[in-house]
Structure formats: structure tokens, C-alpha cells
Motif scaffolding. Structure first.
Motif, PDB file in Angstrom:
ATOM      1  N   TYR A 137       4.409   1.074   2.881  1.00  0.00           N
ATOM      2  CA  TYR A 137       3.664   0.324   1.866  1.00  0.00           C
ATOM      3  C   TYR A 137       3.322   1.171   0.647  1.00  0.00           C
ATOM      4  O   TYR A 137       3.100   0.649  -0.436  1.00  0.00           O
ATOM      5  N   LYS A 141       5.692  -0.658  -2.124  1.00  0.00           N
ATOM      6  CA  LYS A 141       4.796  -1.584  -2.822  1.00  0.00           C
ATOM      7  C   LYS A 141       3.754  -0.871  -3.670  1.00  0.00           C
ATOM      8  O   LYS A 141       2.956  -1.519  -4.333  1.00  0.00           O
ATOM      9  N   ALA A 143       1.132   0.604  -2.759  1.00  0.00           N
ATOM     10  CA  ALA A 143      -0.166   0.143  -2.284  1.00  0.00           C
ATOM     11  C   ALA A 143      -0.845   1.258  -1.494  1.00  0.00           C
ATOM     12  O   ALA A 143      -0.206   2.179  -0.990  1.00  0.00           O
ATOM     13  N   CYS A 147       0.208  -4.000   3.630  1.00  0.00           N
ATOM     14  CA  CYS A 147       0.374  -5.263   2.888  1.00  0.00           C
ATOM     15  C   CYS A 147      -0.242  -6.421   3.662  1.00  0.00           C
ATOM     16  O   CYS A 147      -0.201  -6.457   4.903  1.00  0.00           O
ATOM     17  N   HIS A 172       8.477  -9.659  -5.309  1.00  0.00           N
ATOM     18  CA  HIS A 172       8.041  -8.271  -5.337  1.00  0.00           C
ATOM     19  C   HIS A 172       6.973  -8.098  -6.413  1.00  0.00           C
ATOM     20  O   HIS A 172       7.167  -8.517  -7.564  1.00  0.00           O
TER      21      HIS A 172
END
Length: 596
Positions: A137, A141, A143, A147, A172
Motif C-alpha cells: 500500500y 497507492k 498510502a 487500503c 487508481h
């Protein structure tokens, strides 16, 4: 396999004999040692080969054979292991080749720690590096935590058993691309449970799907428009029959009334309204693509004044409509009905955009010259144009949708206020007239639509209409057929005032019988097209069969089955569209009779 079993059996026998020989050698070790020490060296070979008991010789040979077999087995085992390793390496390379050749993001992560265990080439190329041993992640992403839509918990049950595949469609958050995800749990090579994800980029497919949805919507709208067009045809026929007595009787009354009287002016208003209704029917037919669009030299200021007058009656008086019209603007080659439609649509849009209490709509018309690289590349440099500018102080148009406002069926209005066709229709009309339309808008300040139409350098030569021909009279006998009695009576009055003798029928079958009784008594057949029983075109064909030289004039409000070209093909000499004015009636009838 059989060969290996044979090797093992032979090696076992040799091993058994070697054990027995070893036991015997141990038991007779002292005797054999003395015998070897005191024996002459030349007799060693004899002692080893000949003096030994036969079973000992066999035992020695079996021991040698045992080591040979063991060597062969070891060599074959090494070869087999090498072959298995080669096959495993080839399978591994083939599998990687397949995974790296797929245009989809494929990766494997630890289902508990979210550690990236594998990424295929497509994904590595997408991100520019391999993120193995990093947290998924974070690298995929960007992040800081797991997620929200992570399916790891759904891939295995409470007992740790693997479940089936989960299919999802997600966008995305970084690239805004759309992906179709296939997620499932697998056992990794080291035995731990891992998350396998195959994500296919479906962004282009989504766009194609959106385009297909738009195309389907366009088709549905086109079908609606076709239905409207069919409805417009029926309305046109009936409405034109209603307008015929209004226009016809108004013209007859104007002939009977003194020009300075109040009644004369009132009838003029009625006549003008009737003509406007006739033009409105043509506009409906044009919108339904059921009438030909004719361009003639027109002056936009007159059309603009009529449109403003019509709009003022429908827009609340609290909204100001300011006019700045140049009275001496030149001529443009255009369809007056379509220009009227442009003005109505733009003013209506401005009305919907402004505030009901403080709204202002400004309408400007003037001539101007376009200089090089000025305004729009679609306009000719150093050309002369008429500029129609309609502006408002309304809500304005957002920059993000400004390039979509002319798309068919695109609208920001509520369903009960707009269909998205108005501006698309305006744009199409302007382009068809070799002009251009420009938009300037700011959110919260208002919108300005500027339309440029090319000026005519000189008016085309047209034949002057001779008033003596328009109201030329005659003494011929005319057979008049129309199923609408008010229409037939107005036509009869017009023709009677022009001096013609008229026999009127409202039933086409009775009219045919009347003609059959005395074909030579008539000089012209004037008939409606759409009638019960025998239609006008069929009546004309029957009459022409009886008497081929008689001229036929068709008059109709609207008909899909026959037009001017089809009428000429079956021998009909004239074609009039209702409602017909007295001048058109007089001129057409006289021309047909004179050209017999």
C-alpha cells in the motif's frame, strides 16, 4: 524404472556376498597373514587367484561389481537431478515469460504482512522499479495504512482455507486509470498464504463504453426526434387547414375594408399572426427535417424585432431586455425561420440563466469588419459580417464544461427545462450559414454569445413580381375538391373574386363522378391531397386517364406521400402548400392555364 530395480537387486546380491567374504576373512585372518608373509613373492598372484576357494574369488569380483554399480547409480542420480533442475529452470523461465508478456499488472503480496513478493515486468515498467520486499500500500497507492478496499480478509475463511476469486472494478487514486481486479489467495513457494492480484487497465474500455452509452442515448433521442417529426407532419396538415381560413379571409376582408379604418388595421394584425403561425409550422417541419430549408436574402434586424416581441411576451417583466439594433444592417443569405430559431433559443437560455428579480438580457446587432487573426480562424480576414450578440448577467458557464455546451443532448438544466438540443441546433445553423459563434463567460458574472454571419456584397438579381400577374383574373371553369368545407369555401371565394367559375365538392368520389359526367366542362382540377376515400393524387390520375390534357393543381397542408417532384412525375402541373394567399393562388392558377 526397471533398470534401476535391476541395479538395486544386483547391488544387494553383491553386498550380501561381500558380507560373507568379510566374515570369512576375519575368521581366517591369522592363517592368511602367515601364509602371505613366508610365501615367495612370485606366488602371491597364484595364492590370490588360484589357491583361494572359488567362493572367495566370486566374492572379490562381486565387491568390484558392487562398486561399479554404485558408481553408475550415483552418475545416473546426478544426471537425473541435473535434468530435473534444467526442466524446473525452463518451466520457471517460461512462466516468467508468460507473466511478463501479459499487459496487466500482476503481483503477489504476503496476506499478513503486505510484503510484495513478486511483480511482473508490466508492473515494474509502470512504476519504474521493482518493489519486492516493500509494503504494497505504500509503493502502489502512496498510502500510510492498509487500503480500505483491501480484500485480504475476504480471500481466506476463519480456518485459513483459501476462497475463490474476487472481481472488482476500481479507479487508481494517483493515475485515475480504471482497473479490473482479479484477487485470490494462493500458497506461495515457501508455504505461506499470499495474495495474488491481476489488474487489467480498462480505461480505454470504459471510454468506449461511455461512448457507446452516448451513442445509444443519441439513438434514443434520434428515435424521439423521428417520432416528433411524424407528429409534426400530422400537426402541420391540420394546423395549416386551420390557418387557411384565417389568412384567406383576412386578405378578402382587407380588400373590402377602407385602409384608414380601425377594422382594416385589426385585420392586418390577424393576417400577420396567421402568417407567423404559417412560419411556425414550417419551423416545426424544418426541426423534424420534413421541409426544405431555403436561403434567401434577409435583413436580420426585422427577424430580431419579431423574435424579441415574441420573447417579451413569455419572459417576466422583472427581467430587462435591452436592445441595441443597427437599423441599416445589410443583407445576409439565410433561412429566416432558422435565424428566428437562433434568437429565440439564445434569449431563452439567457432567461434561464439570470436572476428573476435582477436579470438583464442585452441584444446587440451591428455590422463589422473582421481583421486578420481577429475573433475566429473560421471567419475570412477582411470580411464583412453582421454580428448578433446576446449577453446576460446570469450564473455563467464553468470553464470545465465550456467546450461541451454545443454537444447534442448536453445540458446543465433540469429535465423539465432543457433537452440539450438548443445550443447544438444554434451551432449547426450558424455553421450551415458559413458563420461562427463565440462564447465568453465567467462564473457569477454572465455569458456572451456572439454570432457572425457573412454580409452579402450585393443582392442577387431576382425577378420583380408584377402585381398585374399576381391578381390576374380569368373566366375558366375550375373543379375544386377539398374535404375541409371552410377551406373549400375560402378557395372558392378567392377564385370567384378572380373571375373564375367554380364547382366545389367536399367528397372526392362525388367530384370524380361529376367529372366523368362532363369532362369537357372543366378547364382545371384544383384538389387537396389528403382526403378520405380517394386521395388527391389518385383523383388526379383518374381524371388524367379520362382526359389527359386537363391541367391539375394539387394543394395540401402537408403530405409524406407526395411532394412537388412526385406530383410532376404523374403529370400534375402545379403544387401549392397551404395556407395559400390570394396572390399565390391567382398567379399559380393563371400560369397553369396559360401554359396549357
Amino acid at each position: 524404472m526397471k533398470r534401476r530395480v535391476g541395479y538395486l537387486i544386483t547391488a544387494s546380491i553383491c553386498f550380501f556376498y561381500w558380507i560373507l567374504d568379510s566374515i570369512w576373512a576375519y575368521m581366517s585372518f591369522e592363517y592368511n597373514l602367515k601364509d602371505l608373509i613366508f610365501r615367495k613373492p612370485s606366488s602371491y598372484v597364484d595364492t590370490f587367484l588360484l589357491k583361494l576357494p572359488p567362493y572367495q574369488v566370486a566374492s572379490r569380483l562381486m565387491v568390484v561389481f558392487l562398486f561399479v554399480i554404485i558408481g553408475v547409480i550415483i552418475i545416473e542420480f546426478i544426471k537425473k537431478r541435473q535434468e530435473d533442475q534444467n526442466k524446473h529452470r525452463e518451466a520457471h523461465d517460461t512462466f516468467l515469460t508468460v507473466l511478463n508478456s501479459i499487459d496487466a499488472a500482476i503481483y503477489v503480496t504476503d496476506i499478513k504482512t503486505y510484503e510484495v513478493l513478486f511483480m511482473n515486468k508490466y508492473l515494474v515498467d509502470k512504476f519504474g522499479e521493482n518493489f519486492s520486499e516493500e509494503t504494497c500500500y505504500k509503493v502502489f497507492k502512496n498510502a500510510k495504512e492498509v487500503c480500505e478496499h483491501c480484500p485480504n480478509e475476504k480471500l481466506v475463511d476463519k480456518d485459513g482455507n483459501l476462497k475463490g476469486v474476487i472481481v472488482r472494478e476500481l479507479q487508481h487514486p494517483v493515475t485515475n486509470a480504471w482497473y479490473l481486479h482479479y484477487d485470490r489467495a494462493i500458497k506461495w513457494i515457501d508455504g505461506r498464504i499470499a495474495h495474488l492480484q491481476i489488474a487489467t487497465d480498462v480505461t480505454l474500455l470504459k471510454k468506449l463504453q461511455e461512448n457507446q452509452n452516448k451513442a445509444d442515448e443519441y439513438l434514443r433521442q434520434a428515435q424521439k426526434m423521428e417520432s416528433i417529426g411524424n407528429l409534426a407532419g400530422g400537426i402541420a396538415h391540420d394546423f395549416n387547414n386551420l390557418l387557411f381560413p384565417i389568412i384567406g379571409m383576412s386578405e378578402l376582408l382587407l380588400e373590402d375594408l377602407p385602409e384608414e379604418s380601425l377594422e382594416y388595421k385589426n385585420v392586418e394584425v390577424i393576417l400577420e399572426a396567421g402568417k407567423r403561425g404559417r412560419d411556425l409550422v414550417q419551423q416545426i417541419l424544418s426541426f423534424g427535417r420534413r421541409s426544405e430549408k431555403k436561403k434567401n436574402p434577409v435583413r436580420l434586424q426585422q427577424i430580431l424585432k419579431e423574435a424579441l416581441k415574441l420573447s417579451r411576451s413569455t419572459i417576466p417583466s422583472s427581467i430587462q431586455i435591452n436592445q441595441d439594433i443597427q437599423e441599416d444592417c445589410g443583407w445576409v443569405m439565410a433561412d429566416s425561420v432558422q435565424l428566428h430559431q437562433i434568437v429565440i433559443n439564445l434569449i431563452t437560455n439567457a432567461y434561464h440563466a439570470v436572476d428573476q428579480s435582477k436579470g438583464k438580457i442585452n441584444v446587440q446587432l451591428k455590422e463589422l469588419c473582421v481583421t486578420t487573426n481577429d475573433l475566429s480562424p473560421k471567419l475570412n480576414s477582411d470580411g464583412k459580417y453582421v454580428m448578433l450578440r446576446i449577453s446576460d448577467n446570469g450564473c455563467g458557464i464553468e470553464e470545465s464544461i465550456k467546450n461541451k455546451i454545443f454537444d447534442p443532448y448536453f445540458t446543465t438544466k433540469d429535465k423539465d427545462k432543457g433537452t440539450g438540443l438548443g445550443l447544438a441546433l444554434v451551432y449547426g445553423i450558424v455553421q450551415d450559414h458559413a458563420g461562427d459563434i463565440l462564447v465568453d463567460s465567467k462564473v457569477g458574472e454572465g455569458t456572451v454569445f456572439s454570432i457572425y454571419l457573412p454580409l452579402l456584397e450585393q443582392l442577387p438579381e431576382t425577378e420583380a413580381e408584377d402585381p398585374t400577374i399576381s391578381f390576374q383574373t380569368g373566366l375558366e371553369h375550375i373543379l375544386l375538391v377539398d374535404d375541409e368545407k371552410p377551406v373549400a369555401q375560402i378557395e372558392k371565394q378567392m377564385l370567384n373574386r378572380l373571375g373564375y367559375k367554380v364547382t366545389m365538392h367536399t367528397n372526392s368520389q362525388e367530384a370524380l363522378e361529376c367529372f366523368r359526367a362532363n369532362p369537357e366542362a372543366f378547364d382545371l382540377l384544383l384538389t387537396d391531397v389528403t382526403m378520405p376515400g380517394i386521395t388527391g393524387d389518385r383523383l388526379a390520375q383518374e381524371v388524367l386517364t379520362i382526359r389527359p390534357d386537363i391541367p391539375v393543381l394539387l394543394c395540401t397542408g402537408f403530405s409524406e406521400n407526395i411532394d412537388k417532384r412526385k406530383a410532376e412525375q404523374i403529370g400534375i402541373k402545379g403544387f401549392l402548400m397551404k395556407p395559400v394567399g390570394k396572390s399565390d393562388m391567382a398567379r399559380t392558377v393563371r400560369q397553369i392555364l396559360d401554359n396549357r
